[in-house]
Design an enzyme around this catalytic site. Sequence first.
Site, PDB file in Angstrom:
ATOM      1  N   GLY A   1       6.494   4.550   8.617  1.00 37.69           N
ATOM      2  CA  GLY A   1       5.671   5.754   8.731  1.00 37.69           C
ATOM      3  C   GLY A   1       5.787   6.340  10.116  1.00 37.69           C
ATOM      4  N   SER A   2       4.721   6.982  10.548  1.00 40.83           N
ATOM      5  CA  SER A   2       4.773   7.702  11.828  1.00 40.83           C
ATOM      6  C   SER A   2       4.715   6.745  13.016  1.00 40.83           C
ATOM      7  CB  SER A   2       3.616   8.686  11.908  1.00 40.83           C
ATOM      8  OG  SER A   2       2.400   7.998  11.889  1.00 40.83           O
ATOM      9  N   THR A   3       5.270   7.191  14.125  1.00 40.67           N
ATOM     10  CA  THR A   3       5.268   6.376  15.348  1.00 40.67           C
ATOM     11  C   THR A   3       3.830   6.134  15.814  1.00 40.67           C
ATOM     12  OG1 THR A   3       7.464   7.095  15.981  1.00 40.67           O
ATOM     13  CG2 THR A   3       6.026   6.355  17.766  1.00 40.67           C
TER      14      THR A   3
ATOM     15  N   GLU B   1       9.282   0.584  11.038  1.00 35.24           N
ATOM     16  CA  GLU B   1      10.343   1.584  10.865  1.00 35.24           C
ATOM     17  C   GLU B   1       9.660   2.938  11.004  1.00 35.24           C
ATOM     18  OE1 GLU B   1      12.226   4.339   9.827  1.00 35.24           O
ATOM     19  OE2 GLU B   1      12.366   3.652   7.744  1.00 35.24           O
TER      20      GLU B   1
ATOM     21  N   GLU C   1       9.297  15.173  16.000  1.00 34.11           N
ATOM     22  CA  GLU C   1       9.738  15.031  14.614  1.00 34.11           C
ATOM     23  C   GLU C   1       8.996  16.059  13.767  1.00 34.11           C
ATOM     24  OE1 GLU C   1       8.552  11.450  12.391  1.00 34.11           O
ATOM     25  OE2 GLU C   1      10.634  11.273  11.763  1.00 34.11           O
TER      26      GLU C   1
ATOM     27  N   CYS D   1      13.149  10.166   7.845  1.00 32.36           N
ATOM     28  CA  CYS D   1      12.991   9.685   9.222  1.00 32.36           C
ATOM     29  C   CYS D   1      14.314   9.740   9.983  1.00 32.36           C
ATOM     30  CB  CYS D   1      12.416   8.277   9.227  1.00 32.36           C
ATOM     31  SG  CYS D   1      13.224   7.186   8.081  1.00 32.36           S
TER      32      CYS D   1
ATOM     33  N   LYS E   1       0.858  -1.199   0.000  1.00 34.24           N
ATOM     34  CA  LYS E   1       0.000   0.000   0.000  1.00 34.24           C
ATOM     35  C   LYS E   1       0.889   1.243   0.000  1.00 34.24           C
ATOM     36  CE  LYS E   1      -1.935   2.917   2.308  1.00 34.24           C
ATOM     37  NZ  LYS E   1      -1.850   4.393   2.109  1.00 34.24           N
TER      38      LYS E   1
END
Length: 507
Positions: A258-260, A280, A411, A314, A206
Amino acid sequence: MPKRKRDDLERRDATASSALAERTPFAYATAPESSEIVRIEDKYGLFIGGDFVEPKSGRWFDTINPATEEPLAEVAEAGPEDVDLAVTAARDAWDGTWSDLPGRERAKYLYRIARQLQERSREFAVLETIDGGKPIKESRDVDVPLAAAHFFYYAGWADKLDYAFPGRLPRPLGVAGQVIPWNFPLLMAAWKLAPALATGNTVVLKPAETTPLTALLLAEVIREADLPPGVVNIVTGAGETGANVVTHQAVDKVAFTGSTEVGKSIQRAVAGTGKHLTLELGGKAANIVFEDAALDQAVEGIVNGIYFNQGHVCCAGSRLLVQESVFEPLLERLKDRLATLRVGDPLDKNTDIGAINSKAQLSKIEELVESGVEEGAEIYQPACDLPDRGYWFRPTLFTGVAQSHRIAREEIFGPVLSVLTFRTPEEALEKANNTPYGLSAGVWTEKGSRILWMTSRLRAGVIWANTYNRFDPSSPFGGYKESGFGREGGLHGLEPYLEFEEDGRAG
Ligand code: NDP
């Protein structure tokens, strides 16, 4: 050289370099890359079972060029039924052919894909830049060559798994559900697909909502490479589509970048299901400059660390830690260097900083930068003209940053650097590790022993010494703490896609 003399020299150099910048202002003639090589369709279906198909959901969304805000194409939004078809196609392909195919045969397909990426590299680079906003010189020189290198590298492993893991009887897991972000759309697709296919898994991928086009061009390449239908399926859509992929009960392995925040929600969603998971996630890396570092090189590394890809990275070196004794000369050189960065048309080969990927990301950057000003940090942005349309943000640096400021903790994912200082290596280490993240770090010093001292104590998955943002397919990449777990790249990157007889899980 005695420190005082070196300081004097450095101060003289710094004065000279700012004088140079003032004396030699010269303009670059534009050097636009032609976009004629790219043919963008009006509409893109879902890539399922080796064909592009209309979505059962009946829903479509626009992907736009962030440098112009113009729509590029309509892209299918996969609903639950579409995701189910994709996972079924992947499962059938795994049962029917792929899991039994010898590694040397799988390798041939990967080599084909790699070669096609090289042959069509200009097309991929231009499309990546149009859809995502990154400078053409980066998509041309970094994203596309590295994506091809990943396929080459893992093609090499496909028939050597028994040697990679001697005595452990490695086997593929089955169907991998992979969700990727918008900052390196093609490269992240390569990072995910190449090890999964090399190890004998099939895939449902995706791509991010704002950058689906190079993954769809890759689907075309995959079809031309004659990969058996269903081995790779690409379902476009937004977060909901991603959630449907990772929670589908027939998916054996989930890989997410992607995001945490989303990473945590995925971890909760797959807990107890027996699915294998690698995450990750975000980062807030410290780039640490000691007083004995070669300052001009460090400035280049700092710029590359945070302004590369508009800071949508990242592992970006978003916190600069500078030893107090060299703070002033370093800052002066850094500001001079920032003034030479060219912001604008991503298709111009001179451009250093392209468009911010989306309006939402631009708002997030603006909000965090505002918080930095409100919390009392001092902002510096070089004067530069920005195009009238599109999403843009000037290269920015903050001094007077406290560790408690949001710009030092969160971030930002934009071209924004927070500068802090330290006096001793112990203090540098303490500040560098004072973050919930643990993805990457940089150390600048002439002393090898100091590099070793720092790297063995920094809690970061990737540490660069006297360089920054260097990537190679043979080198593992991944984080600690809230930056996630599992490694991509290198021999380590094979393991998350395999189970081993010794695990007792293989059956
Ligand atoms: P997300 O984590 O939301 O997006 C990453 C991918 O996950 C996208 O494909 C996204 O789809 C998809 N996704 C979103 N929600 C879900 C879900 N519940 N289940 C499964 N998949 C999901 O990042 P954003 O794009 O929203 O960016 C937000 C922030 O995240 C950035 O500002 C940045 O700080 C950070 N980020 C970090 C990255 C990294 O590599 N560490 C990469 C990207 C962002 P869709 O694109 O449609 O939202």
